[in-house]
Structure formats: structure tokens, C-alpha cells
Design a protein around this motif. Structure first.
Motif, short mmCIF file in Angstrom:
data_model
loop_
_atom_site.label_atom_id
_atom_site.label_comp_id
_atom_site.label_asym_id
_atom_site.label_seq_id
_atom_site.Cartn_x
_atom_site.Cartn_y
_atom_site.Cartn_z
N PHE A 1 -18.31 -39.59 -21.74
CA PHE A 1 -17.94 -38.46 -22.91
C PHE A 1 -16.49 -38.31 -23.18
O PHE A 1 -16.04 -37.97 -24.33
N GLY A 2 -15.78 -38.39 -22.05
CA GLY A 2 -14.15 -38.45 -22.31
C GLY A 2 -13.65 -39.53 -23.32
O GLY A 2 -12.93 -39.02 -23.79
N PHE A 3 -14.36 -40.82 -23.25
CA PHE A 3 -13.91 -41.70 -24.24
C PHE A 3 -14.31 -41.29 -25.88
O PHE A 3 -13.66 -41.35 -26.49
N PHE A 4 -15.55 -40.83 -25.68
CA PHE A 4 -16.01 -40.39 -26.91
C PHE A 4 -15.26 -39.17 -27.58
O PHE A 4 -15.00 -39.21 -28.95
N VAL A 5 -14.80 -38.25 -26.73
CA VAL A 5 -13.99 -37.02 -27.06
C VAL A 5 -12.48 -37.79 -27.67
O VAL A 5 -12.12 -37.33 -29.00
N LEU A 6 -12.02 -38.73 -27.16
CA LEU A 6 -10.88 -39.39 -27.44
C LEU A 6 -11.05 -40.04 -28.72
O LEU A 6 -10.08 -40.09 -29.90
N PHE A 7 -11.99 -40.66 -28.87
CA PHE A 7 -12.36 -41.40 -30.26
C PHE A 7 -12.60 -40.48 -31.50
O PHE A 7 -12.15 -40.52 -32.35
N ALA A 8 -13.42 -39.38 -31.26
CA ALA A 8 -13.53 -38.28 -31.93
C ALA A 8 -12.05 -37.54 -32.33
O ALA A 8 -11.75 -37.46 -33.69
N ALA A 9 -11.45 -37.54 -31.52
CA ALA A 9 -9.91 -36.92 -31.82
C ALA A 9 -9.01 -38.02 -32.64
O ALA A 9 -8.35 -37.67 -33.49
N ALA A 10 -9.15 -39.26 -32.42
CA ALA A 10 -8.52 -40.09 -33.06
C ALA A 10 -9.01 -40.38 -34.37
O ALA A 10 -8.05 -40.35 -35.58
N THR A 11 -9.99 -40.28 -34.45
CA THR A 11 -11.01 -40.29 -35.90
C THR A 11 -10.31 -38.93 -36.78
O THR A 11 -10.06 -39.05 -38.11
N ALA A 12 -10.35 -37.79 -36.03
CA ALA A 12 -10.09 -36.36 -36.61
C ALA A 12 -8.66 -36.67 -37.30
O ALA A 12 -8.24 -36.12 -38.32
N ALA A 13 -7.86 -37.22 -36.27
CA ALA A 13 -6.42 -37.25 -36.60
C ALA A 13 -6.01 -38.24 -37.76
O ALA A 13 -5.19 -37.86 -38.62
N ALA A 14 -6.68 -39.21 -37.85
CA ALA A 14 -6.71 -40.19 -39.00
C ALA A 14 -7.05 -39.33 -40.32
O ALA A 14 -6.40 -39.79 -41.45
N ARG A 15 -8.04 -38.63 -40.54
CA ARG A 15 -8.71 -37.93 -41.49
C ARG A 15 -7.59 -36.96 -41.88
O ARG A 15 -7.34 -36.89 -43.06
N PHE A 16 -6.95 -36.26 -40.95
CA PHE A 16 -5.98 -35.18 -41.33
C PHE A 16 -4.64 -35.84 -41.76
O PHE A 16 -4.15 -35.43 -42.89
N LEU A 17 -4.32 -37.14 -41.34
CA LEU A 17 -3.07 -37.77 -41.71
C LEU A 17 -3.52 -38.17 -43.03
O LEU A 17 -2.52 -38.29 -44.03
#
Length: 562
Positions: free
Chosen positions: A65-81
Motif C-alpha cells: 500500500f505504501g508503494f501505491f501511495v508513492l505511485f499515486a503521489a508521483a502521478t498527482a505531482a506530475a499532473r499538477f506540474l
């Protein structure tokens, strides 16, 4: 990208406009580059985290779950940027758009008369809009595609080389190179169709401008069907070229699809072969995710090359319109250009003046000798087509294609500085230029005179009483093209515009054609009172207004007079 390379992609003139627009936005461009690199890193971080998570699916649930949270955070950051990049790009586009508008407005205002014989207002407006859109495309493609794609490709190549295999990275890069080459080839094949389609589209804009200017005549002479046929003909020609353009694009699109298939098959084949028939699920998954993400930059680069071709086609017409003529600007004058300031009403002497509409055409004015002096009104008369307006354009320095000499107080007309000369000239055209602003602004056109001076000048031309009809007086808006004024009122307002600065030379091109005889007589009386201080030269068809005290130049050919 070094600007000397950028100049090879687009015209030097357009590149100069972009440089000027970007010069004040260095901080924005640095911020954009930094955000782009960060966006590339977060975009590639997602696949890396996901592949790491599934490499050992037996991990504890909390760890997965921690890996998938990191994956989601990276995806969200890429979207924001990505959104942040878009905002910065729009900011840059706005500044470049302002500079573009400023440059083109200056070109239009300083263009010589040849521009306006080849294009009407609607066509020029359409070409300017097309050029502005071209610059927006260049900015968008350069920032959102080229810069972003280079960043994405560089980061992805590093990941593939280090996490999968350098051979696979080389294979993927070869695919990208083939994509770019294929796009360049397709641009070369389709460019002529794109340019012709754009030209026909611009011709329709010119037709629309002619229709708007002559709508009354078109209706009276029942020309609607003819206009519709012309419009359809241009549209059909444009559509034929657009269809040819798109058909060839579809063919190259199919070839692009084959390249994608070859890339996937080759990359997976190379990966399996390098592992001697075995495979690593995490590596294959990472390759799938990276390729899916990496193909987008390659495709965008290919698309951007097509966009560059379209942007170049959009910009070409307005550049061609202004490239074949010299603009009226002091920067183009020789250093030893004579500068003169009129301190009194000058004398015009014309000797052996000859001019033609074309180099091999008949003479419009043939060895004309004339003199215009202060102290009386100087009238130019003659039937239509004998060169009255041509002579007026020569006196205005709008036509310099003549032989012979035109002197003002002994100084050649072509040695005068434009701004100095025009500062002493008042001009009233046959069709007065009126803007949808106040009466005050229409008189001043940006100059500084007091309301008292404006009112005094309006009274001299018979418009003082008109202000009493408007509750807002000088602030009254006269409508687009002066539609809220009569033809005579527009001519008088145009005359007030010329007189308020106290010109030493006043040129009138049938400036009283819309006036009734009583109003014309009053204005001519006022002008005669100014004749000692102003050299007044007027074109007229009304010979009954000319007195024995006036000077008259008759351009009627001798064969017609007899």
C-alpha cells in the motif's frame, strides 16, 4: 536552443519578434525549464515505483500500500506540474502576443501604398490574426513539446539504460529518430498543399472585406449570386488542397502506426533475447509503462514538426505582403538626409514630372510643369483618370516612383525627412477616416490641444453648432466609421483635424465633395483667409468655386480640351 538555430526554423523577422517578446520573460523561462525537468522526473518515478511494487507481490500489505501511495503521489505531482507549465506558457503567449500586435500595427501604419492596393482591411486583419496565431503555435510547440519532450526522453533513456538494458534504450531511440525523419518527409510532401489551402482561405477573407465595403452596390446591382459563386470557388479550391493535404497525412499516419508496432516488437524481442529466453516480470512491466509514456514525446515531436510547417504557412502571407515594399520609416533614410522645418508657407515648383502606374504602362502624368504658391488657393482640376490623386500622393510623399523634380522652397521633396515634412502638412482625403471614439479624439488623433482650440477649429469649419445637439459635447462618440454623422459632417470634422495644428501646407483631395454649396462657400472663405500663412492645394471637380484670384492647374489632356 541558440537563437541562430531558431532562425533557421522560422523567418528571421518572426524570430526577432519572438526574441523581443521573450526577452522580458527570462525568469518565467527558467521557472518553466525547472518545472519541466521536475515533471519529467515525477512522471518516470511513477512507473519505477509501480514496477518495484509488483517485483515482489508477496510483500506485506502495508508495504505494498505504501508503494501505491508513492505511485499515486508521483502521478498527482506530475499532473499538477503539467498545469503549472500550461499557466507559464499562457503567460509567455500573452506577452509575445502583445509584442506581435505592436510590431504588426507599426508595419501597417508605416506601410507604403502598395500594401493597400494588394489587400483590403479585412484581408490584412485576417493575415495579422493568422500571424499572431502562428506565433502562439511556435511558443506552445517550443515550450510544451520540444523542451518537455527533450526532458522526458533524456530522463526515460537514463531509466531504460540503467534499469533495463542500454541496447533496448538504443533501439527505442532509433524508433524516435525514424519518427522524426518520417514527419519531416511528410512535411516536405504536403507543404505545398497546405500553403495553397491557406492562400485560398485568405482570399475569402479579402472577398469578405470587399463585400462589407460595397454591400450597398452589391445589393442594388443584384450581385449576391456572383459574390456567392466567387466565395464557393475559393472555398472549393481551398477544400481541394486541404483534402490533398489530409489524404497524404493519413498515409504517413499509417506508416507511423507501423513504426510503433516495430518498436514494441523489437524492444520486447531484444529484452527476451538478452535474457536468453527468460524474463523478469518487473523489467517487462517497467518497459511497457516507460514505452507507453515515452512514445508520447516522440509523437509530440513529430506532431510539432507538422505544427511548425502549418505555423510557417500561416505566417508567410503577412510577411510576403510587407516584404515587397519599403516601409515609411526614418531608420531607412541615409544619414545625410536633409531635414527642414517649415517656418512659413512654402512654394512648390514642379518640373518635367512624369509617372506611370507600371514601368511599361502609359504615363499618368507626362512632363508636368506647375507651381503652387501661398497667398491664394491652388486648385487641381481635370476629369477622372488624368492623375489628380496621383499628383496628390506625390505631394504627400506616398508615391516616389516618378521622374522629374518636385521642389519646396528650392529643396527637393525626396530629401525631406518624413516626420519633419508631415509635421507641417494637413491632409483631408476624399473619404475621411473616422473612428468609433469621441469627437475630441477624432480631431486630435493623439495630439495635444486644448478644448478651446478644438471648439474654435470646429467653429471655423461649421461644426460648432453641432455640439449643442449632444449632451456630452466633445465626448460624443460618432459610431463606427462616423456613421452617426452625415457625409458633409465627416468631411468638416476631417478638415478640423487638419487645421487645428496650423499646418504650413494643406492638401485637400476633393474635401468638399459632400458639402452643400453654401457650406462649401463659407469654408472656402475661411481657407482663403489662411492662404497667406498656408500653402493650400485642393483637388476639385467644382470649377464654379474657383475665382480669378485663385491659382488653377488643369490636368485635362490637350486633345480633350480642344
Amino acid at each position: 536552443m541558440p537563437w541562430h538555430h531558431f532562425d533557421r526554423i522560422i523567418s528571421r523577422e518572426q524570430a526577432a519578434i519572438l526574441r523581443r517578446g521573450l526577452r522580458s520573460l527570462r525568469a518565467h523561462m527558467v521557472a518553466f525549464a525547472a518545472i519541466t525537468l521536475l515533471a519529467s522526473l515525477t512522471s518516470i518515478a511513477g512507473p519505477l515505483i509501480f514496477a518495484r511494487a509488483v517485483s515482489d507481490i508477496t510483500r506485506p500489505t502495508a508495504q505494498l500500500f505504501g508503494f501505491f501511495v508513492l505511485f499515486a503521489a508521483a502521478t498527482a505531482a506530475a499532473r499538477f506540474l503539467q498545469d503549472a507549465k500550461t499557466v507559464l506558457m499562457n503567460r509567455v503567449q500573452q506577452d509575445v502576443g502583445y509584442v506581435t500586435s505592436d510590431e504588426l500595427l507599426s508595419k501597417v501604419m508605416n506601410a507604403d501604398g502598395s500594401v493597400f492596393t494588394r489587400a483590403n482591411a479585412a484581408k490584412i486583419s485576417a493575415l495579422v490574426q493568422s500571424f499572431s496565431q502562428s506565433n502562439k503555435i511556435y511558443i506552445q510547440v517550443f515550450m510544451m513539446v520540444i523542451v518537455a519532450s527533450v526532458s522526458d526522453v533524456a530522463v526515460s533513456m537514463v531509466v531504460i539504460s540503467r534499469s533495463i538494458n542500454p541496447v533496448v534504450a538504443v533501439f527505442v531511440l532509433a524508433y524516435g529518430t525514424a519518427t522524426v525523419w518520417l514527419t519531416l518527409r511528410s512535411n516536405k510532401v504536403t507543404d505545398r498543399y497546405l500553403r495553397e489551402a491557406q492562400r485560398k482561405t485568405n482570399d475569402n477573407a479579402n472577398l469578405l472585406g470587399n463585400v462589407v465595403a460595397a454591400i450597398v452596390s452589391i445589393r442594388i446591382y443584384r450581385g449576391q449570386s456572383w459574390i456567392a459563386a466567387l466565395n464557393r470557388r475559393n472555398y472549393d479550391d481551398a477544400r481541394t488542397n486541404w483534402n490533398a493535404f489530409y489524404r497524404r497525412r493519413v498515409v504517413y499516419g499509417g506508416l507511423q502506426g507501423l513504426l510503433v508496432m516495430v518498436q514494441y516488437c523489437g524492444a520486447f524481442g531484444a529484452l527476451l533475447l538478452l535474457h536468453r529466453g527468460g524474463y523478469d516480470l518487473a523489467q517487462i512491466l517497467l518497459l511497457v509503462l516507460v514505452l507507453a509514456q515515452l512514445n508520447r514525446p516522440f509523437e509530440l515531436v513529430g506532431t510539432s514538426l507538422r505544427d511548425f510547417a502549418q505555423a510557417t504557412a500561416m505566417a508567410a502571407p503577412v510577411l510576403e505582403l510587407f516584404s515587397d515594399q519599403s516601409t515609411i520609416t526614418n531608420a531607412d533614410r541615409a544619414a545625410d538626409t536633409a531635414v527642414a522645418m517649415f517656418t512659413r508657407a512654402p512654394v512648390f515648383d514642379i518640373e518635367n514630372l512624369t509617372t506611370r502606374y507600371s514601368s511599361d504602362g502609359p504615363a499618368v502624368l507626362d512632363r508636368l510643369n506647375a507651381s503652387f504658391t501661398p497667398g491664394a488657393l491652388n486648385f487641381i482640376i481635370g476629369p477622372s483618370g488624368v492623375g489628380k490623386s496621383t499628383l496628390m500622393n506625390i505631394l504627400l510623399r506616398l508615391n516616389t516612383t516618378y521622374t522629374g523634380t518636385v521642389r519646396i522652397d528650392g529643396q527637393n521633396l525626396d530629401t525631406f525627412d518624413d516626420d519633419i515634412y508631415w509635421s507641417g502638412v494637413g491632409y483631408v482625403p476624399q473619404e475621411p477616416m473616422m473612428m468609433n471614439v469621441s469627437i475630441r479624439e477624432n480631431v486630435l488623433l493623439g495630439r495635444e490641444f486644448t478644448d478651446s482650440e478644438i471648439l474654435d477649429t470646429l467653429t471655423k469649419v461649421g461644426l460648432g453648432h453641432k455640439l449643442d445637439q449632444y449632451p456630452d459635447g466633445l465626448d460624443h462618440t460618432i459610431g463606427e466609421g462616423g456613421r452617426l454623422l452625415s457625409g458633409g459632417e465627416k468631411q468638416r470634422l476631417s478638415l478640423a483635424r487638419a487645421l487645428i495644428a496650423g499646418p504650413r501646407i494643406l492638401l485637400l483631395d476633393e474635401a468638399s465633395s459632400a458639402l452643400d454649396s453654401d457650406t462649401e462657400a463659407k469654408i472656402l472663405t475661411s481657407l482663403r483667409a489662411l492662404a497667406d500663412e498656408t500653402t493650400i492645394i485642393a483637388i476639385t471637380h467644382r470649377t464654379d468655386t474657383i475665382t480669378t484670384a485663385d491659382n488653377m492647374i488643369d490636368l485635362t489632356p490637350a486633345a480633350i480640351r480642344t
